[in-house]
Design a protein around this motif. Structure first.
Motif, PDB file in Angstrom:
ATOM      1  N   HIS A  63      -4.374 -10.516   5.681  1.00 53.76           N
ATOM      2  CA  HIS A  63      -2.799 -10.137   5.836  1.00 53.76           C
ATOM      3  C   HIS A  63      -1.662 -11.183   4.213  1.00 53.76           C
ATOM      4  O   HIS A  63      -1.152 -12.507   3.733  1.00 53.76           O
TER       5      HIS A  63
ATOM      6  N   ASP B 179      -6.188  -1.738  -0.072  1.00 53.47           N
ATOM      7  CA  ASP B 179      -6.037  -0.757   1.113  1.00 53.47           C
ATOM      8  C   ASP B 179      -5.577   0.519   0.373  1.00 53.47           C
ATOM      9  O   ASP B 179      -6.858   1.684   0.690  1.00 53.47           O
TER      10      ASP B 179
ATOM     11  N   SER C 117      -3.322  -5.261   0.867  1.00 54.42           N
ATOM     12  CA  SER C 117      -2.534  -4.552   1.588  1.00 54.42           C
ATOM     13  C   SER C 117      -2.403  -3.180  -0.326  1.00 54.42           C
ATOM     14  O   SER C 117      -3.066  -1.883  -0.178  1.00 54.42           O
TER      15      SER C 117
ATOM     16  N   GLY D 195       3.273  -2.930   8.358  1.00 55.69           N
ATOM     17  CA  GLY D 195       3.532  -3.954   7.380  1.00 55.69           C
ATOM     18  C   GLY D 195       3.583  -5.036   9.153  1.00 55.69           C
ATOM     19  O   GLY D 195       2.991  -4.687  10.127  1.00 55.69           O
TER      20      GLY D 195
ATOM     21  N   SER E 102      -5.883  -6.105   8.404  1.00 50.93           N
ATOM     22  CA  SER E 102      -6.344  -5.790   6.819  1.00 50.93           C
ATOM     23  C   SER E 102      -5.324  -7.701   6.703  1.00 50.93           C
ATOM     24  O   SER E 102      -4.761  -7.894   7.167  1.00 50.93           O
TER      25      SER E 102
ATOM     26  N   ASP F 232       1.986   2.414   6.548  1.00 48.88           N
ATOM     27  CA  ASP F 232       1.813   0.453   6.245  1.00 48.88           C
ATOM     28  C   ASP F 232       2.719   0.211   7.243  1.00 48.88           C
ATOM     29  O   ASP F 232       4.113   0.147   6.455  1.00 48.88           O
TER      30      ASP F 232
ATOM     31  N   ALA G 116       1.078  -1.270  -0.169  1.00 44.09           N
ATOM     32  CA  ALA G 116      -0.087  -0.039  -0.807  1.00 44.09           C
ATOM     33  C   ALA G 116       0.877   1.253  -0.124  1.00 44.09           C
ATOM     34  O   ALA G 116       0.047   2.269  -0.988  1.00 44.09           O
TER      35      ALA G 116
ATOM     36  N   THR H 137      -0.841  -9.711   0.357  1.00 43.06           N
ATOM     37  CA  THR H 137      -0.359  -8.325  -0.772  1.00 43.06           C
ATOM     38  C   THR H 137      -1.445  -7.655  -1.852  1.00 43.06           C
ATOM     39  O   THR H 137      -1.413  -6.117  -1.269  1.00 43.06           O
TER      40      THR H 137
ATOM     41  N   GLY I  70      -2.873  -2.347   5.615  1.00 38.52           N
ATOM     42  CA  GLY I  70      -2.262  -3.103   4.624  1.00 38.52           C
ATOM     43  C   GLY I  70      -2.189  -4.104   6.316  1.00 38.52           C
ATOM     44  O   GLY I  70      -2.989  -3.932   6.971  1.00 38.52           O
ATOM     45  N   ASP I  71      -1.126  -5.206   6.635  1.00 38.78           N
ATOM     46  CA  ASP I  71      -1.396  -6.038   7.494  1.00 38.78           C
ATOM     47  C   ASP I  71      -1.129  -4.650   9.012  1.00 38.78           C
ATOM     48  O   ASP I  71      -1.846  -5.487   9.956  1.00 38.78           O
TER      49      ASP I  71
END
Ligand SMILES: Cc1cc2nc3c(=O)[nH]c(=O)nc-3n(C[C@H](O)[C@H](O)[C@H](O)COP(=O)(O)OP(=O)(O)OC[C@H]3O[C@@H](n4cnc5c(N)ncnc54)[C@H](O)[C@@H]3O)c2cc1C
Length: 461
Positions: A319, A327, A324, A145, A317, A143, A17, A321, A312-313
């Motif tokens: 998990h 998003d 993300s 992660g 959200s 973002d 993201a 890619t 993202g993570d």
């Protein structure tokens, strides 16, 4: 506050993201600062999706070469893990260059360092090269992660287990790898290492592998792993760990057969992920966390602080890619007057074991839990003629169709090229097409998609 720099857009974290936000805003002529403390592009191209799929592909090539049925005659075959790593590192280097080029082309200012809030929408950045910068963003996009969680089990941290990061950089073959966790990361990596030639044991605390899938799918996966000589221990409670990963480890555990000790050489922990929300002083910025430590967001990914979004993570959200990246789309399009939300997103996923496990929409377990009535169609993968031509008949396919309408509720495939087959069904679901469209479509022969005609030929009313 001395030397405060002001940016219209401050993006922290360059994962799926974050990079898209920086590239898109920068490309549109907006002033953007992109802060990244680690590898540009985040986990996916550097230590997660793409390197794991690269290694898994090498393992598949080796497993095919070892199958005498294809007629390959080789006097002797051995695996060169250093060469496996070389191919992966080359790919990662290429991806890093691509990320760097796109960042430069977007005119976003890339700041390599670790950000920490010192006031609302204001961060101090410890630069990787030394020194500090302080930046205020009119809009802030987080973002951050996630990272591998290490469960608090006696002796586990002291054993210095590998996470996916160290595993994906191994240029030697473990003699006996013990994998803690039977979810998608653990299973993908366990199978690859077995195919390279290691002895592998998977320890999982649930009664089945891939715990979010239907029990018949979990059971089939276990059979597939058993066929490849991977030991799977279910309902296993680890009591303590001894030794050092990379040398000798002992895992003391209990399962329905009683107490036992598994001895191996290397330990991989794949038991879930923790959001990187603990060391950036989000409370100073008025950004609240939920009970899991993820950033609290609404369905438009706005946080509890004004003009701060999380994606993202780190925003809780799913998990992946692709989530993300979606998003990013939601936040960006809403800033341009759109009206997108995270509600009712159709999120597909694939576990890249061989064969793959792919799902979109509901499975039976979820439909039952939600009290949704459905019609089930299922068949073994071998009913698809294409599987006979490539000697890959293992697995099964399931589709849930609504009662009272022909709407597709969900699709699960455990079998070769399952992800591509799923995408065909996903397209129909996204277009709200009745299942009969897939039943009656003329698919090319012999392809996997042709299996949809077979699967749907006799759906009960
Ligand atoms: C082994 C493995 C395989 C996977 N395979 C797949 C797959 O096949 N398909 C799939 O869809 N998903 C897969 N995933 C999941 C996927 O990798 C993640 O969901 C995805 O990378 C998350 O992206 P993100 O944008 O949320 O954050 P990330 O990609 O994690 O990026 C966050 C970035 O933020 C930076 N950061 C954090 N805090 C700060 C700070 N304070 N200052 C500066 N920088 C900061 C970090 O350094 C990081 O680079 C896999 C995961 C693993 C572990």
């Amino acid at each position: 506050m001395s030397n405060l720099e002001k940016y219209e857009n401050l993006v922290i974290g360059s994962g799926g993201a974050g990079k898209l936000m920086a590239w898109t805003m920068g490309g549109a002529g907006r002033r953007v600062a992109l802060v990244e403390r680690g590898a540009l592009g985040g986990a996916c191209p550097n230590v997660a999706c793409l390197p794991s799929k690269n290694i898994i592909h090498a393992a598949k090539v080796i497993s095919l070469a070892k199958r005498a049925e294809f007629g390959l005659k080789a006097a002797s075959m051995s695996v060169d893990m250093a060469a496996v790593q070389r191919r992966k590192r080359l790919m990662v280097e290429g991806l890093q260059q691509m990320h760097l080029d796109r960042t430069t082309a977007s005119h976003a200012d890339l700041i390599r360092g670790s950000a920490r809030f010192i006031a609302p929408r204001t961060v101090e950045i410890d630069l990787n090269a030394g020194g500090k910068r302080t930046i205020f963003g009119e809009r802030v996009f987080l973002d951050l992660g996630s990272r591998a969680s290490i469960p608090k089990l006696p002796g586990l941290a002291e054993a210095h287990p590998m996470t996916h990061v160290e595993f994906l950089d191994l240029d030697r073959l473990p003699e006996h790898l013990i994998v803690i966790g039977g979810g998608y990361v653990g299973l993908e990596l366990a199978q690859a290492m077995r195919r390279f030639g290691a002895k592998v044991t998977v320890i999982e605390e649930s009664p089945q592998l891939a715990v979010h899938e239907d029990p018949d799918i979990g059971a089939e996966l276990k059979n597939l792993f058993a066929d490849e000589g991977i030991e799977v221990l279910l309902e296993a409670r680890i009591e303590r760990v001894e030794g050092q990963s990379g040398n000798r480890v002992r895992v003391h555990m209990k399962d329905p057969r009683g107490e036992r000790t598994i001895e191996g050489n290397d330990l991989l922990v794949a038991t879930g992920r923790t959001a990187n929300t603990g060391d950036i002083a989000l409370e100073v910025a008025g950004v609240q966390l939920d009970a899991h430590g993820d950033i609290k967001v609404n369905d438009r990914l706005a946080t509890t602080a004004e003009n701060v979004w999380a994606m993202g993570d780190c925003a809780g959200s799913p998990h992946f890619t692709h989530v993300s990246e979606n998003d990013f789309k939601i936040v960006y399009e809403n800033l341009r007057g759109g009206n997108y939300t995270t509600k009712s997103r159709l999120i597909p996923f694939c576990m890249f074991t061989d064969p793959e496990l792919a799902r979109v929409g509901m499975n039976e377990t979820e439909a039952k839990r939600a009290g949704i009535e459905y019609r089930l169609v299922q068949m073994p993968y071998r009913n698809i003629l294409r599987t006979r031509t490539i000697s890959e008949p293992r697995g099964l396919i399931k589709m849930l169709i609504a009662r009272g309408s022909d709407q597709i509720l969900g699709f699960t495939a455990l079998g070769v090229e399952a992800s591509e087959l799923m995408s065909a069904v996903q397209t129909a679901m996204a277009g709200r097409l009745p299942y009969t469209i897939l039943r009656d479509a003329i698919f090319t022969h012999p392809t996997m998609s042709e299996g949809l005609n077979v699967l749907l030929a006799n759906v009960a009313d």
